[in-house]
Write an enzyme that holds these catalytic residues in place. Structure first.
Site, PDB file in Angstrom:
ATOM      1  N   SER A  78      68.645 -66.945 -14.265  1.00 35.84           N
ATOM      2  CA  SER A  78      67.530 -67.199 -13.302  1.00 35.84           C
ATOM      3  C   SER A  78      67.894 -68.283 -12.232  1.00 35.84           C
ATOM      4  O   SER A  78      67.534 -68.096 -11.092  1.00 35.84           O
ATOM      5  CB  SER A  78      66.103 -67.303 -13.939  1.00 35.84           C
ATOM      6  OG  SER A  78      66.206 -68.321 -14.811  1.00 35.84           O
ATOM      7  N   GLY A 114      64.136 -81.097 -11.096  1.00 34.76           N
ATOM      8  CA  GLY A 114      62.849 -81.025 -10.527  1.00 34.76           C
ATOM      9  C   GLY A 114      61.844 -79.981 -11.106  1.00 34.76           C
ATOM     10  O   GLY A 114      62.448 -79.156 -11.723  1.00 34.76           O
ATOM     11  N   ALA A 128      62.181 -70.566 -11.283  1.00 34.68           N
ATOM     12  CA  ALA A 128      63.043 -69.831 -10.451  1.00 34.68           C
ATOM     13  C   ALA A 128      62.412 -68.615 -10.113  1.00 34.68           C
ATOM     14  O   ALA A 128      62.823 -68.171  -9.060  1.00 34.68           O
ATOM     15  CB  ALA A 128      64.355 -69.413 -11.549  1.00 34.68           C
ATOM     16  N   LYS A 173      61.205 -82.821 -21.099  1.00 32.66           N
ATOM     17  CA  LYS A 173      60.106 -82.070 -20.639  1.00 32.66           C
ATOM     18  C   LYS A 173      59.909 -80.883 -21.352  1.00 32.66           C
ATOM     19  O   LYS A 173      58.946 -80.374 -21.584  1.00 32.66           O
ATOM     20  CB  LYS A 173      59.545 -82.107 -19.053  1.00 32.66           C
ATOM     21  CG  LYS A 173      61.001 -81.493 -18.402  1.00 32.66           C
ATOM     22  CD  LYS A 173      60.743 -80.019 -18.371  1.00 32.66           C
ATOM     23  CE  LYS A 173      61.969 -79.304 -17.725  1.00 32.66           C
ATOM     24  NZ  LYS A 173      61.852 -77.907 -17.575  1.00 32.66           N
ATOM     25  N   ASP A 230      58.048 -82.322 -12.910  1.00 32.24           N
ATOM     26  CA  ASP A 230      58.708 -81.153 -13.947  1.00 32.24           C
ATOM     27  C   ASP A 230      57.786 -81.074 -15.073  1.00 32.24           C
ATOM     28  O   ASP A 230      57.741 -80.091 -15.551  1.00 32.24           O
ATOM     29  CB  ASP A 230      60.106 -81.771 -14.135  1.00 32.24           C
ATOM     30  CG  ASP A 230      60.987 -80.446 -14.532  1.00 32.24           C
ATOM     31  OD1 ASP A 230      60.640 -78.991 -14.247  1.00 32.24           O
ATOM     32  OD2 ASP A 230      62.240 -80.649 -14.740  1.00 32.24           O
ATOM     33  N   VAL A 250      67.722 -68.116 -22.778  1.00 30.98           N
ATOM     34  CA  VAL A 250      67.715 -69.609 -23.872  1.00 30.98           C
ATOM     35  C   VAL A 250      66.227 -70.301 -23.649  1.00 30.98           C
ATOM     36  O   VAL A 250      65.881 -70.553 -22.623  1.00 30.98           O
ATOM     37  CB  VAL A 250      68.971 -70.238 -23.120  1.00 30.98           C
ATOM     38  CG1 VAL A 250      69.088 -71.720 -23.755  1.00 30.98           C
ATOM     39  CG2 VAL A 250      70.262 -69.368 -23.432  1.00 30.98           C
TER      40      VAL A 250
END
Length: 338
Positions: A13, A139, A143, A194, A247, A282
């Site tokens: 993506s 960042g 997508a 994150k 993010d 994933v």
């Protein structure tokens, strides 16, 4: 900037979305992947429906399965492959490449067994005479939004500022803007860690907790991400920027985030095996949890949220019990470092 030829390794993506950004900027884009049916779909139908059902790609974006053909005379290479295969693909690139190029990566994670950052892996596997200093592209970015040209602002980080500025100019346009940073450690660790907190935030949602709890896990999650990053040599100010808190917000609060969705499913009682099978993509936060937990243990860094998520994922601890344990930790000052 003059027209550049860029190889994008990984037709997932994010690789697909970044390919479109580069194409919009007038560059020649070559996507490389190892699934012939997917490559054929991109070239024949100009779609990548596994990730974007309603998006038609520009016909100038060409996909390849042959790595040598992909890399011929390119100016830059962008790695956007899963963390666990980054080293393998880097080795293949090193064996194939015959000239010096700009090397970038836009994946977010830590190598599972070594706990190394991805730029370190690329430095180890691709000789210096074939590459620049590595540039990390990271960042707050879904997508699904970038592919429809929604506004996106992220970071290009490299130890060499001029190389970061090259990547900044390569990607930036009216809807996609990059800022430069020389703190590679900070940008990379923020992007990787994150995902762990996003799994936890999703789990709280799945369990039915409200906004108070979600705000708390993001704030306290940022604190422990910063602790580990600083222990590795990062600048703490990086974590207040786009690649840090930015993010974390976009990944830890949105249904578009696969890590958040995985956590939400865990909170609702689904098994990890079923979640991974149903997701079809994933989930970097799962493997990164183990790597971060083990790294924190090695460095003596206090990361209670990461530890709790690790216990849930890898030892089957009940999520509610893990939350109870965190809520009953010894009292601390908010800005206490350990």
């Amino acid at each position: 900037m003059e027209k550049q030829t860029v190889a994008v390794l990984g037709p997932g993506s994010w690789g697909t979305a970044l390919s479109q950004v580069l194409n919009d900027n007038g560059h020649e884009v070559r996507i490389w992947g190892n699934l012939p049916e997917q490559i054929n779909e991109i070239n024949t139908h100009h779609t990548n429906k596994h990730y974007f059902k309603d998006v038609v790609l520009d016909e100038n974006i060409i996909a390849y399965t042959d790595l040598a053909e992909t890399l011929k005379d390119v100016d830059a290479i962008l790695f956007v492959v899963p963390t666990k295969v980054t080293r393998l693909v880097a080795q293949q690139v090193a064996q194939t490449l015959d000239h010096k190029v700009i090397i970038m990566h836009a994946s977010k994670g830590l190598e599972p067994d070594s706990h190394k950052r991805l730029s370190t892996i690329l430095e180890e596997e691709i000789p210096e005479h074939l590459r620049s200093d590595i540039v990390v592209v990271s960042g707050p970015s879904h997508a699904x939004e970038t592919i429809v040209r929604d506004l996106t602002l992220i970071t290009a980080a490299s130890k060499d500022l001029q190389t970061a500025q090259y990547v900044q100019e390569l990607f930036s346009n009216h809807y996609f803007r990059l800022y430069t940073n020389t703190d590679v450690i900070g940008v990379e660790t923020a992007g990787a860690l994150k995902n762990i907190i996003a799994v936890g935030a999703g789990a709280l949602h799945g369990l039915g907790f409200g906004d108070n709890a979600k705000a708390a896990i993001i704030a306290r999650g940022l604190a422990e991400i910063t602790r580990l990053g600083v222990a590795l040599g990062a600048n703490p100010l990086t974590y207040s920027g786009l690649s840090g808190v930015g993010d974390l917000i976009v990944t830890g609060t949105s249904i578009h985030s696969r890590n958040w969705r995985a956590g939400d499913a865990l909170g609702r009682g689904e098994s990890l095996a079923d979640i991974e099978a149903n997701m079809g993509m994933v989930i970097e936060g799962i493997s990164t949890t183990r790597a971060a937990y083990e790294l924190a243990q090695e460095l003596g860094v206090y990361m209670p949220i990461t530890q709790a998520i690790y216990q849930v994922i890898y030892h089957g601890t009940n999520i509610k019990d893990a939350i109870y344990d965190i809520m009953n930790n010894e009292f601390k000052a908010e800005n206490e470092w350990s």
